[in-house]
Design an enzyme around this catalytic site. Structure first.
Site, PDB file in Angstrom:
ATOM      1  N   GLU A 775       0.832  -1.205   0.000  1.00  0.00           N
ATOM      2  CA  GLU A 775       0.000   0.000   0.000  1.00  0.00           C
ATOM      3  C   GLU A 775       0.865   1.252   0.000  1.00  0.00           C
ATOM      4  O   GLU A 775       0.721   2.123   0.853  1.00  0.00           O
ATOM      5  CB  GLU A 775      -0.950   0.004   1.202  1.00  0.00           C
ATOM      6  N   ASP A 776       1.770   1.316  -0.927  1.00  0.00           N
ATOM      7  CA  ASP A 776       2.568   2.528  -1.158  1.00  0.00           C
ATOM      8  C   ASP A 776       3.553   2.860  -0.047  1.00  0.00           C
ATOM      9  O   ASP A 776       4.111   3.948  -0.048  1.00  0.00           O
ATOM     10  CB  ASP A 776       1.675   3.754  -1.361  1.00  0.00           C
TER      11      ASP A 776
END
Lengths: 1162, 318
Positions: A775-776
């Site tokens: 998630e980044d």
């Protein structure tokens, strides 16, 4: 100019091609061959105009120009319009303002006036203002001994001064002079300093004034509306077509008025003339027919009848009572309110009638052809109100108020039977009302101008000083005209007419999306220009005035109406000639450079505009597709012989506003120009604004990513200004080692972002590592952090005041007690009782050892005893467990002359897990984990990345620009030259092509695709895949874990409900909300629910009466519960309730609702 | 020792050695050993670095923490570091880490009196111990650059002053990168490149040239006289597969065969100057040995002996 070395090999080739192309053109067209044979320039060279433009105009020139206009012209006009104060008692006693001027910014303290610098004001919470001086002439004395006196330089108030405007001390100063004044040379100015706060008056977007706008309302009726604005009055006139009939809507009338009645009331008694005025086309007459019949049905044929009819419809002043007040009001309404922009001279209503006729004609055009409707979102129909105009409105209002006040005061004095001193008019001038009015309005942002019923809030904002770029972006921002709540897509959508004027990328996300806009790089907003010379010029150029035209002649074919700033001047038989002549004069510099001439073929109109608030931009003029700017001009520019203004005055470049752009064909590049082309863009990259200009290769990104970056660029930490360490902002974020981006753009250099960067070039490996990168999230190298990557300084200001009280007492600051019980928290104090700069300070340490007198009211006291003071030391409430440092302590006096202390507390932070980072492509992510360097992957060359980004960030985001940035950055570091990635820069050589970058990479021994052969740092084995690795400019955003992290066990409660408080600042609890509660119910965790919602929140023991079901109380003497309504304690049960429930029951009882509890055995 | 022995005798061949740079081959071992060596060099070889700064006067533009951070990152000559004590387990001082066995004191006094900016550099740091001084690059570097001034700490303008006392302590790179003696430690598998001469002879001159050109690094060369393609520098090969792809594109798969030799590594070591590159390697080996000893001698290992059987013997160096 750092033009690409690699690409420098290309241009000559290209030039040759151009020349051969043009050779063909010469053969085709038989024009002056010598003229055409002149060398054609490639677009690359024209770029030099851009820095020159910014040098002349600056980034916030629109604000400065508008303020300068106000100071030099606007304020004088206002005073000229209201130049007399005449006493109501004795009309021969008067005061006349002869001239007004704004002095130098100065400060008067105890009668001594000295010049002030803006930075002094920032530091000591003062207003940066200058005296408003007037030259007056007035009558002194009264009754018989009257003398006329002249006085010069009478101060009537103080005007806050916009920084870098012509009244500012910084105007025209060199860099070193600015440095001496403590000012940053890169600071654009354009804001005010009010009580030490930097305030920006945002640009305000509005619908054009005095223009006919045709649109459809919700019911599907066609409306022609004009928002009139004259010096005296503002009004809105709507002509509406409803059920085939045309009506006038004006707020002065109680209901809709048939338009023919209005025409008749204005003296247009002949229906035929009206029809002629609208146009001879039988279709128009047919459409007008129902309205004419309607009027005839009412039996109105004559002007008197029409006026009598209107008299019944006009709004009555309820308080006026007497009919005399309302008599003849129709005439004044028609004269002053109805279409207020069309002036009525000597009861000549003809211009107004013609104006109405034109409005009718436009409505009918719209009925016959839907295309003729106006688009409210079209940028050409919009005006941008600037700070100068707003201040001018405000000043006018305050000036008039002051005049009224002075008049009142003078009359008061004159009516007094006996006066001790001689009457002096000049003494009566009140200084404070203007000063305070201006200061208050600018500091609160609440504009309240009664005259125009203007009451808008939030017009000023505190200048965002989070980053240099955020500050610039704030200055180019445009406030929307509508409320944010409106759920409409039209005004939010990107308008094609926005091209080059407003940045297509820079808009916030969410609620105000698309409403808040930003100016593009080269946009200029015009200021008002003198109208009368232009009007007479128009008549000289063959405009036939209205007076000489009959209704029939108005719309003869092939003749166009000429409208000047919305007013009809007359008609012209050769509109194209007329327009060409006007443009020629403008290019020759005979009329203002911002006058726009627009021939509207559809409406058969020529629009000439010189009003303020139009957005326009410079373009290179082209004759038959050949640029007027030639090689030698650019050489002269480079040599410094020629400036941007010379280009304007020589007619090589001109400003076009949005409307005039419709009369031109603008080529993006010179190569694309055809014979029809009239203008050539200076540089395509100017299409974007300042903030979007920071993005490298924005034209390779998915467009929302650029928008995201525009929002995040403002939150990035870095350098703020050259004087950043001398500032005392309430909150300041600085980067310890800011860098300039390896992959720059031309905009970055123009704006100065390379000098005040907000990020660091991190070597990024695009690969998966450890699972802490989902998630980044990004994985960071601990050694990089140790060496200073992402390290930032957080500075916060704390204030304290040494208050003086009414009874002549004041606070005192004591020398710290070095060995008392408080010596621990007092260790940062100096002998003067204030925290010493350089001391390490921890939470709950004392910043200032202050004592307050116990009695602060009542009678005067002197020399208080020690016992009459109580200690109120101010404690530092920074984060727990962190050691901060006292950076600076400043002392100044506030406006009540109290001694004021400011402490700047500094905290150096290294990145930790959870801190937010972002590249310049809207790719934000938090730090997921920090990994030792030896565990990090490495290449054979020994390159070890600073951070690892997960490749899943790419496919869905489609930020190809980021990949090219990596490639370009990698080529840049290896060959030692900054690469460029300006928007749309590839053809012009302002962006390096991927092909060229790959060649450089291969030359430097890298793979052409930027991928490297990488070994795992943990095992030492090569990784399965080649890893895309190289430098990307990363920004550290202001959101840091340390500021947000919060948890609590037991703690404070709200006294009303006895529930835990909310929010980090109040050490609040974390709420189990409705949805969480639902989960627990669904799961069946009843005991957990009970514990969370009751035991750990607000348990309360109540006495409930089983008979009446009401709450009783516990009597401690009798040790029983007693029901107060049954007056006994026989049937009392004790139970537990949330306190909030008990509160609800009692509150309901107070409203005469009786909730009864029915108890049963459980 | 019954059973098979896992013992190997790695060989080291030093190719190039300067004070701050070394290139050597490590043969007859595997990636785990090579990587262990690399990791130890980065993170576990101790050096001395400034760890505590007491600032007396600082009127420079940089704040105290900023200067302290910069001071910490200055490499100090740390030949003595191996024999020094960590201040945390120094018994001469009561853990305050300020005794001669575990720390070195530095003083810095600088004030600018002229109108020209004064550069305060690592040369202004005065050490109490002549063996621990800021690294001086001017003599170690082969070429005498005009005036090596040392590492810049801060610049002062007229009237600004910096006066401080700094304590340098022993530490390892694992705790903070300032204690890491290695600027770069990297290794590569030695490539084994074999050109299939038969296939190569089938190529035309231009094809050969194009094939040679296809490698981003200068691995192959074309000899115009013999018209043959030769491997000039196998180590320049970055395992980029470009030549293999090119060969396939030319319709000659198997033109060249490149494999990484799994048991030989080419190390490149660059030192920060804190210790000589050669010493860095020796220290690393020493520490690696100590660590292995620690594993071997710990009680857990003896207990685990039964569990691991033959492997346990191997662990004890059998």
């Amino acid at each position: 100019m750092g033009v690409a070395q690699d690409s420098s090999a290309d241009p000559p080739k290209k030039n040759k091609q151009n020349r051969s192309n043009d050779g063909k053109q010469i053969l085709h067209s038989a024009i002056d061959k010598e003229f055409l044979a002149a060398p054609i320039k490639s677009a690359t060279d024209k770029f030099a105009l851009l820095p020159e433009f910014l040098k002349v105009r600056g980034l916030v020139k629109q604000h400065l120009d508008s303020f300068n206009y106000f100071v030099n012209t606007g304020i004088k006009k206002i005073v000229r319009a209201n130049d007399r104060i005449v006493s109501g008692v004795d009309p021969s006693i008067y005061l006349r303002f002869k001239d007004i001027s704004i002095g130098e910014p100065s400060l008067t303290m105890d009668g001594v006036t000295e010049k002030i610098a803006p930075h002094t004001c920032r530091l000591s919470d003062m207003t940066y203002s200058a005296p408003i001086k007037v030259d007056v002439e007035y009558i002194q004395g009264s009754h018989d001994q009257k003398t006329r006196v002249e006085k010069k330089g009478v101060v009537i108030g103080r005007m806050p001064i916009m920084l870098r405007s012509c009244s500012c001390t910084l105007y025209g100063k060199t860099e070193s002079e600015l440095a001496k004044l403590g000012e940053c040379p890169l600071d654009p100015g354009g804001y005010f300093i009010i009580k030490g706060n930097e305030k920006v008056l945002l640009m305000q977007e509005q619908l054009s004034k005095n223009r006919i706008i045709i649109d459809m309302d919700k019911k599907g009726n066609l409306n022609a509306s004009v928002t009139s604005s004259s010096e005296r009055i503002k009004s809105k006139t709507i002509i509406q077509m409803e059920n085939q009939k045309i009506y006038l809507m004006l707020n002065q009338f109680v209901k809709k008025i048939p338009i023919m009645v209005v025409m008749k009331a204005m003296g247009m008694e002949s229906d035929q003339e009206v029809v002629q005025m609208v146009g001879r086309d039988p279709r128009y007459a047919a459409l007008l027919m129902p309205s004419i019949e309607d009027c005839a049905k009412e039996g109105i044929h004559k002007q008197e009848q029409a006026l009598a009819y209107l008299e019944t419809k006009v709004k009555r002043f309820s308080f006026a009572g007497a009919s005399s007040e309302n008599d003849g009001r129709v005439m004044t309404v028609l004269q002053d309110v109805f279409l207020a922009n069309v002036e009525v001279c000597q009861d000549n209503f003809r211009p107004k009638c013609i104006y109405v006729a034109v409005m009718l004609r436009r409505i009918m055009d719209a009925i016959l052809n839907k295309d003729a409707m106006d688009d409210k979102d079209y940028v050409g129909n919009k005006r941008i109100e600037l700070s100068g105009q707003l201040i001018s409105l405000l000043f006018e209002d305050l000036f008039k108020t002051m005049i009224a006040e002075v008049k009142k005061a003078v009359d008061n004095i004159l009516t007094k039977p006996s006066r001790s001193s001689r009457f002096d008019f000049a003494q009566c001038i009140i200084k404070d009302s203007i000063t305070h009015g201006l200061e208050r309005t600018l500091s609160t942002g609440n504009f309240n101008i009664k005259r125009f019923k203007m009451d808008s809030k939030g017009m000023t904002q505190v200048l965002a000083r989070l980053s240099f770029i955020g500050c610039l972006g704030h200055m180019t921002r445009i406030k929307p005209q509508f409320e944010k709540t409106r759920k409409v897509s039209g005004p939010r959508a990107l308008q094609p007419s926005q091209w080059g004027m407003l940045c297509p990328c820079d808009t916030p996300e969410g609620e105000p999306c698309g409403l808040i806009k930003n100016l593009a790089l080269m946009t200029h907003v015009t200021t008002d220009e003198e109208e009368s010379p232009l009007i007479s010029l128009c008549y000289c150029l063959g405009v036939e005035g209205l007076e000489v035209l009959s209704g029939e002649e108005l719309h003869t074919p092939y003749s166009f109406l000429v409208l000047f700033n919305g007013n009809i001047l007359g008609k012209h038989r050769k509109p194209q000639h007329f327009a060409a002549a006007m443009r020629k004069l403008r290019r020759a510099g005979k009329i203002g450079e911002f006058v726009s001439v627009f021939v509207n073929e559809k409406q058969h109109c020529v629009y000439i505009a010189s009003d303020g608030g139009r957005v326009c931009r410079p373009l290179v003029i082209a004759d038959k597709g050949i640029s007027r700017v030639k090689e030698h001009h650019m050489l002269e520019l480079k040599a410094g012989v020629r400036t941007f203004d010379d280009f304007l005055s020589d007619g090589l470049i001109e400003y076009l506003d949005v409307n005039e752009e419709n009369n031109s064909l603008i080529a993006l590049y010179e190569e694309e120009a055809t014979t029809e082309t009239t203008h050539i863009e200076i540089e395509p990259l100017t299409l974007l604004g300042v903030i979007a200009g920071l993005i490298p290769y924005p034209h390779h990104n998915q467009s929302p990513r650029n928008t995201y970056q525009c929002a995040m660029g403002k939150q990035a930490m870095g350098n703020i200004a050259y004087n950043q360490l001398h500032r005392m902002d309430s909150l300041l974020y600085l980067l310890v080692y800011p860098q300039r981006p390896l992959l720059t753009t031309k905009t970055i250099e123009l704006v100065g972002y390379d000098k005040l960067g907000a990020g660091q070039n991190a070597t990024v490996a695009v690969m998966s590592y450890s699972g802490y990168d989902i998630e980044d999230a990004i994985v960071m190298n601990k050694a990089s952090l140790d060496r200073g990557f992402g390290r930032c300084i957080h500075m916060k200001r704390y204030c304290a005041v040494n208050q003086k009280y009414d009874n002549n007492t004041q606070d005192r600051i004591l020398r710290p007690n070095r060995d008392g019980f408080d010596s621990g928290p007092m260790r940062v104090l100096d002998d003067d009782g204030l925290a010493a700069p350089g001391e390490i300070i921890r939470r709950n340490d004392i910043l200032i050892n202050k004592q307050v007198p116990i009695v602060t009211r009542g009678q005067f006291k002197s020399a208080l005893h020690d016992s009459e003071f109580k200690s109120v030391p101010q404690r530092y409430d920074g984060p727990q467990g962190e050691s901060c440092v006292v950076d600076k302590v400043a002392l100044c006096s506030d406006k009540h002359n109290n001694l004021c202390f400011k402490f700047l507390i500094r905290h150096t932070r290294r990145p930790e897990v959870g801190d937010k980072f972002s590249s310049r492509h809207g790719q934000k992510g938090v730090c997921g984990t920090i990994v030792q360097q030896e565990d990090f992957p490495f290449s054979e060359r020994g390159i070890c990345p600073d951070l690892i980004m997960n490749p899943h960030g790419f496919p869905s985001r489609m930020t190809v620009g980021k990949m090219i940035e990596l490639l370009g950055g990698k080529a840049g570091v290896s060959c030692g030259r900054f690469h460029y990635g300006s928007a749309f820069g590839e053809p012009g050589g302002h962006a390096d092509k991927v092909e060229a970058i790959s060649e450089t990479l291969v030359r430097m021994g890298f793979s052409y695709d930027g991928k490297d052969f990488i070994y795992s740092g943990i095992t030492g084995c090569p990784l399965q895949a080649y890893i895309f690795m190289g430098p990307i400019y990363y920004q550290k955003l202001k959101h840091m874990v340390l500021d947000k992290m919060h948890a609590r066990g037991s703690g404070p409660r709200v006294s009303l409900t006895r529930q835990p408080t909310e929010g980090k600042a109040r050490n609040g609890g974390l709420r189990v909300g409705e949805m969480e509660r639902d989960c627990l119910i669904a799961y069946g965790a009843s005991m957990l629910l009970y514990e969370r919602l009751m035991i750990s929140s607000d348990p309360f023991e109540v006495q409930v009466c089983r008979v009446c079901g009401l709450l009783g109380y516990y009597n401690h003497k009798l040790k029983t519960g007693i029901c107060s309504s049954c007056k006994n304690g026989d049937n009392i049960s004790t139970m537990k309730l949330p306190y909030a429930c008990k509160l609800l029951i009692q509150e309901l009882q107070s409203m005469n609702i009786v909730p009864r509890l029915k108890l049963a055995e459980a | 020792m019954e059973g098979k022995s896992y013992q190997r005798l790695p060989r080291v061949k030093i190719r190039e050695m300067r004070d701050d740079y070394m290139k050597f081959e490590l043969r007859d071992t595997d990636a785990s050993v090579a990587n262990a060596l690399r990791r130890v060099m980065i993170a576990e070889v101790p050096t001395v670095a400034i760890d505590l700064v007491e600032i007396e006067i600082n009127s420079s533009v940089l704040n105290d923490e900023f200067i302290a951070h910069r001071l910490g990152l200055i490499p100090l000559t740390s030949d003595r570091a191996m024999s020094m004590r960590f201040s945390r387990d120094c018994d001469a001082c009561d853990g305050d880490g300020q005794c001669e066995f575990c720390s070195v004191e530095f003083h810095l006094r600088a004030k600018c009196h002229s109108d020209q900016t004064l550069d305060v550099t690592s040369k202004d740091l005065l050490s109490s111990d002549h063996t621990v001084v800021p690294v001086d690059f001017s003599d170690s570097a082969g070429m005498e650059s005009s005036e090596q001034k040392g590492i810049i700490i801060v610049k002062l303008r007229r009237g600004q002053e910096l006066r401080l006392r700094a304590i340098a302590r022993k530490g390892i790179g694992k705790d903070h990168a300032k204690w890491s003696p290695a600027a770069t430690v990297t290794f590569m598998y030695e490539p084994d490149i074999r050109i299939n001469e038969e296939l190569m002879d089938m190529l035309t001159l231009d094809e050969k040239k194009a094939w040679v050109e296809s490698s981003p690094t200068k691995v192959f060369d074309f000899d115009p006289k013999t018209e043959k393609v030769m491997v000039v520098d196998p180590e320049a090969y970055t395992y980029d597969d470009e030549v293999i792809k090119k060969a396939e594109a030319m319709g000659k798969p198997g033109l060249v065969d490149i494999i990484a030799k799994e048991d030989s590594f080419i190390f490149t070591v660059e030192s920060t100057g804190a210790v000589k590159a050669s010493q860095l390697l020796l220290n690393a080996i020493e520490i690696l040995k100590q660590k292995l000893d620690a594993v071997r001698l710990s009680e857990d290992t003896v207990e685990a002996d039964d569990q691991f059987g033959e492997l346990g013997a191997h662990m004890r160096g059998g």
